[in-house]
Design an enzyme around this catalytic site. Structure first.
Site, PDB file in Angstrom:
ATOM      1  N   GLU A 166       6.459 -26.969  46.035  1.00 11.66           N
ATOM      2  CA  GLU A 166       7.144 -27.494  47.183  1.00 11.66           C
ATOM      3  C   GLU A 166       6.063 -27.611  47.667  1.00 11.66           C
ATOM      4  O   GLU A 166       6.606 -26.594  48.820  1.00 11.66           O
ATOM      5  CB  GLU A 166       8.415 -26.876  47.125  1.00 11.66           C
ATOM      6  CG  GLU A 166       9.448 -26.718  46.687  1.00 11.66           C
ATOM      7  CD  GLU A 166      11.075 -26.310  46.919  1.00 11.66           C
ATOM      8  OE1 GLU A 166      11.131 -25.864  48.151  1.00 11.66           O
ATOM      9  OE2 GLU A 166      12.240 -27.101  46.433  1.00 11.66           O
ATOM     10  N   GLU A 353      14.259 -28.392  39.992  1.00 13.16           N
ATOM     11  CA  GLU A 353      15.428 -27.343  40.441  1.00 13.16           C
ATOM     12  C   GLU A 353      15.916 -28.554  40.950  1.00 13.16           C
ATOM     13  O   GLU A 353      15.965 -29.594  41.230  1.00 13.16           O
ATOM     14  CB  GLU A 353      15.123 -27.029  41.757  1.00 13.16           C
ATOM     15  CG  GLU A 353      13.814 -25.112  42.069  1.00 13.16           C
ATOM     16  CD  GLU A 353      13.677 -24.805  42.905  1.00 13.16           C
ATOM     17  OE1 GLU A 353      14.091 -25.537  44.761  1.00 13.16           O
ATOM     18  OE2 GLU A 353      12.696 -24.201  43.117  1.00 13.16           O
TER      19      GLU A 353
HETATM   20  O1  IFM Z   1      16.293 -21.380  47.339  1.00 14.45           O
HETATM   21  C1  IFM Z   1      15.422 -22.619  47.228  1.00 14.45           C
HETATM   22  C2  IFM Z   1      13.707 -22.632  46.527  1.00 14.45           C
HETATM   23  O2  IFM Z   1      12.961 -21.069  47.156  1.00 14.45           O
HETATM   24  C3  IFM Z   1      13.136 -23.292  46.617  1.00 14.45           C
HETATM   25  N1  IFM Z   1      13.649 -24.747  46.753  1.00 14.45           N
HETATM   26  C4  IFM Z   1      14.909 -25.062  47.364  1.00 14.45           C
HETATM   27  C5  IFM Z   1      16.067 -24.086  46.871  1.00 14.45           C
HETATM   28  C6  IFM Z   1      17.520 -24.022  48.267  1.00 14.45           C
HETATM   29  O3  IFM Z   1      16.871 -24.204  49.255  1.00 14.45           O
END
Ligand code: IFM
Length: 446
Positions: A166, A353
């Site tokens: 990210e 994710e």
């Molecule tokens: O917890 C975070 C993660 O570290 C990165 N992506 C989003 C998740 C939820 O906010």
């Protein structure tokens, strides 16, 4: 309802990150990270929570691997804490830190779980922030040196590698809004940071190839599809610009070796375009093996005379929302996947994710009946399956998260896990969603 069955070799995964679960923030020679510093600064995190202990995974990793095995998880995505390896960010590696990740990886492999390693999930050594952090180009070389140490130690046994998690969040929350470490609020710095993150990615991919590492390597931006508030040409252009700023800025240089033109113009007008030698783009676009991305919810925007676009998410009342107040919109996952498939020439794609935070409660009978999370997962995986049916090279899905953990500025107030963690006693309990995932993995679908 007809059955949804995934391809035989589909990777059913779960993900975490080091600062969010490990704890042991100052043990066995670990150095201070920017998140240690940020969380220890009063007023930054919900109720002063910190990752000092987190889920105590550093000491409880054996129990956690057993839980993964019980659920049947095929691949575990975790990140490495850079200051655990290099307390000062560079120099001589800390053997005890390296040893922890070797033990974890070995145990995963012994249990038939494929390790997937993220090199950077936001734990910059504080010593490197002291010399300017990611805004300092030298840090891209320190990152590559750190990556080299990790690849030397784990390159033979880890098949899936992700350089950065990210980059938009690092850039925007960490350097524009200042609500993530290192807490800077400066757009020009933020854009220089983004460029240097991409450069460090490219240098690491180059090194990966030079070292002949057997595995595959990619990057994991967070991508949300952006929809226009209306079909007016202004709103459509605003949505394209917003998608450029949030997503394409973070992928076009990596895949195509160029920044998106509409965003370049937008930043140029504001005098904040980062400066860099043109050759950087060649390094940044070293070919990768897959595009990973994190998806949670979409964005809806309208035209704004001053800023170009503005989000209207908070005005939309007709959507279900998670405990983060994020809109639930599974179609957005499908649209994002199809965009990547079309725009970047049918790459291998991994969802690194996806998941949801809800208010979970343990019942009197000891169960956590998180039906909303199960529904969220069913609906999103249905879209993943639809994309596979449409011919996308979609290789795997990592559920966020394996367990409840430290949710950055929200501390422990948000629970994303399929395993409940009592943050007082550290007791782990598999939620109903964890049992649902177990069955889904066993049946390769639902
Ligand atoms: O917890 C975070 C993660 O570290 C990165 N992506 C989003 C998740 C939820 O906010």
């Amino acid at each position: 309802m007809s059955k949804i069955i995934f391809p035989e070799d589909f990777i059913w995964g779960a993900a975490t990150s080091s600062y969010q679960i490990e704890g042991a923030y100052n043990e066995d020679g670990k150095g201070e990270s920017i998140w240690d510093r940020f969380a220890h600064t009063p007023g930054k995190i919900f109720e002063g929570h910190t990752g000092d202990i987190a889920c105590d995974h550093y000491h409880r990793y054996k129990e956690d691997v057993q839980l993964m095995k019980e659920i049947g998880i095929k691949s575990y995505r975790f990140s490495i804490s850079w200051p655990r390896i290099f307390p000062d960010g560079k120099g001589k590696p800390n053997e005890k830190g390296v040893d922890f990740y070797k033990r974890l990886t070995d145990l995963l492999l012994e249990n038939g779980i494929t390790p997937a390693v993220t090199l950077y999930h936001w734990e910059l050594p504080q010593k490197l922030q002291d010399i300017g952090g990611w805004a300092n180009r030298d840090v891209t070389d320190y990152f590559t040196e750190y990556s080299e140490t990790i690849l030397k130690n784990l390159g033979d046994v880890v098949p899936i590698w992700i350089t950065h998690n990210e980059t938009f969040i690092v850039t925007f929350l960490g350097h524009v809004l200042g609500i993530h470490a290192p807490g800077i609020k400066d757009m020009k710095t933020a854009l220089q940071v983004s460029h240097n993150l991409f450069l460090s990615h490219g240098k690491t991919v180059k090194l990966f190839r030079e070292m002949n590492v057997k595995g595959q390597i990619g990057i994991a931006p967070n991508i949300s599809y952006v929809y226009p508030a209306s079909q007016s040409p202004e709103d459509i252009a605003a949505a394209e610009l917003a998608f450029g700023v949030h997503a394409r800025w973070h992928l076009d240089p990596v895949i195509k070796g160029e920044y998106p033109k509409n965003v370049v113009e937008y930043y140029e007008k504001r005098g904040i375009l980062p400066s860099y030698p043109q050759e950087d783009l060649k390094i940044i676009s070293e070919p990768i093996d897959f595009i990973a991305f994190n998806y949670y919810s979409p964005d809806f925007v309208k035209h704004d005379d001053e800023q170009g676009f503005v989000s209207i998410d908070s005005e939309l009342n007709n959507f279900e929302r998670t405990e983060m107040n994020w809109i639930v919109y599974p179609q957005g996952l499908y649209d994002t996947i199809m965009y990547l498939h079309r725009e970047y020439d049918q790459p291998n794609i991994i969802i690194s994710e996806n998941g949801a935070a809800y208010k979970d409660k343990i019942n009197n009978n000891g169960r956590i009946e998180d039906t909303k999370r199960i529904n969220y997962l069913v609906d999103h995986l249905t879209q993943v399956h639809r994309a596979i049916q449409d011919g996308v090279n979609l290789k795997g899905y990592y559920l966020w998260s394996l367990m409840d953990n430290f949710e950055w500025s929200y501390g422990y107030s948000k629970r994303f896990g399929i395993i409940h963690v009592d943050h007082e006693s550290q007791k782990r309990t598999i939620k109903d969603s964890g049992y649902w995932y177990k069955e889904t993995i066993a049946n390769n679908g639902f």
